[in-house]
Write a protein that holds these residues in place. Structure first.
Motif, PDB file in Angstrom:
ATOM      1  N   ILE A 128      41.818  38.277  46.620  1.00  0.00           N
ATOM      2  CA  ILE A 128      42.380  37.068  47.228  1.00  0.00           C
ATOM      3  C   ILE A 128      42.630  36.068  46.106  1.00  0.00           C
ATOM      4  N   LEU A 129      43.886  35.688  45.926  1.00  0.00           N
ATOM      5  CA  LEU A 129      44.276  34.854  44.794  1.00  0.00           C
ATOM      6  C   LEU A 129      44.972  33.582  45.258  1.00  0.00           C
ATOM      7  N   ASP A 130      44.551  32.447  44.713  1.00  0.00           N
ATOM      8  CA  ASP A 130      45.313  31.219  44.927  1.00  0.00           C
ATOM      9  C   ASP A 130      46.566  31.289  44.063  1.00  0.00           C
TER      10      ASP A 130
ATOM     11  N   GLY B  29      48.425  32.967  40.462  1.00  0.00           N
ATOM     12  CA  GLY B  29      48.123  34.100  41.319  1.00  0.00           C
ATOM     13  C   GLY B  29      49.156  35.202  41.271  1.00  0.00           C
ATOM     14  N   ALA B  30      50.428  34.830  41.178  1.00  0.00           N
ATOM     15  CA  ALA B  30      51.492  35.834  41.122  1.00  0.00           C
ATOM     16  C   ALA B  30      51.388  36.678  39.859  1.00  0.00           C
ATOM     17  N   LYS B  31      51.104  36.035  38.733  1.00  0.00           N
ATOM     18  CA  LYS B  31      50.984  36.770  37.468  1.00  0.00           C
ATOM     19  C   LYS B  31      49.762  37.685  37.476  1.00  0.00           C
TER      20      LYS B  31
ATOM     21  N   ILE C 223      47.661  36.346  48.803  1.00  0.00           N
ATOM     22  CA  ILE C 223      47.755  35.105  48.034  1.00  0.00           C
ATOM     23  C   ILE C 223      47.667  33.907  48.968  1.00  0.00           C
ATOM     24  N   THR C 224      46.948  32.876  48.520  1.00  0.00           N
ATOM     25  CA  THR C 224      46.854  31.627  49.274  1.00  0.00           C
ATOM     26  C   THR C 224      47.577  30.522  48.502  1.00  0.00           C
TER      27      THR C 224
END
Length: 230
Positions: free
Chosen positions: A59-61, A69-71, A87-88
């Protein structure tokens, strides 16, 4: 819901969020549901945790220091094509959504995260793990290996495995169809294997648990072992 909580209690979550209050409060929910929660407040640390720890759900901000988070998700996908990632973000700008297309994400959740939406994403994550045989793996008719509680399910009976049996079986699964040498087994499982009879006895016990009629662990004389499953 019970099936979901039964699955989650064995799973480890990587949760990356740079807002300390949000991260700590949300991590409390994960602590109640899951086996272990690995926390990071930046993308670099999150990626390092993924590389060094056993992670089942990520779970990534989106907006984080060092790496967003995308990278991080892109780097994780280079390592693991199927681990569930969602992703949040505090925002839902189109460019952010477009930047994560193609990463095979479970979902994109807007903050503050709705509890029902979170549980739905966790449920989807468990389904993905199951579909990719990362929770259970059929070995032969009537026999399934459970990665989470490290046991065999034989029909409706749970057969526990020793630590060495688990390590041996997972090594064979990882390289199923290929020969795993005695030397590699020694390096992976035993600190020092002075007597091959120790290995042979362990294999004998494991075969007995699986069922001697199920000839899936093959002995390659003087070389090692091979697992033959579909």
């Amino acid at each position: 819901m019970k099936k979901l909580t039964d699955r989650l209690k064995y799973l480890n979550i990587l949760y990356a969020e740079d807002d300390d209050v949000v991260r700590k409060n949300t991590a409390k929910i994960f602590d109640l549901l899951c086996n272990k929660v690995f926390q990071a407040d930046n993308g670099k640390d999150a990626l390092q945790l993924f590389k060094t720890e056993q992670i089942h759900i990520v779970i990534l901000d989106y907006s984080m220091p060092v790496l967003d988070g995308a990278k991080v998700a892109k780097e994780i996908r280079k390592i693991d094509k199927t681990v569930p990632i969602f992703i949040t973000s505090s925002h839902t700008e189109k460019e952010k959504l477009l930047s994560v297309i193609g990463l095979n994400l479970v979902s994109y959740l807007e903050k503050p995260i709705d509890y029902n939406a979170l549980m739905d994403s966790l449920k989807k994550s468990v389904t993905i793990l199951e579909e990719n045989s990362r929770i259970t793996l059929p070995l032969c008719e009537g026999v399934t290996y459970n990665y989470l509680n490290k046991s065999l399910l034989i029909d409706d009976r749970v057969e526990p495995l020793s630590k060495n049996e688990v390590a041996f079986l997972e090594l064979l699964i990882q390289k199923k169809g290929s020969i795993v040498s005695n030397e590699e087994i020694e390096d992976t499982i035993f600190a020092k294997l002075t007597d091959l009879n120790t290995l042979r006895n362990m294999v004998y016990r494991l075969r007995k648990k699986i069922g001697t009629e199920n000839n899936i662990i093959l002995t390659i004389k003087d070389i090692g072992y091979r697992l033959e499953i579909q």
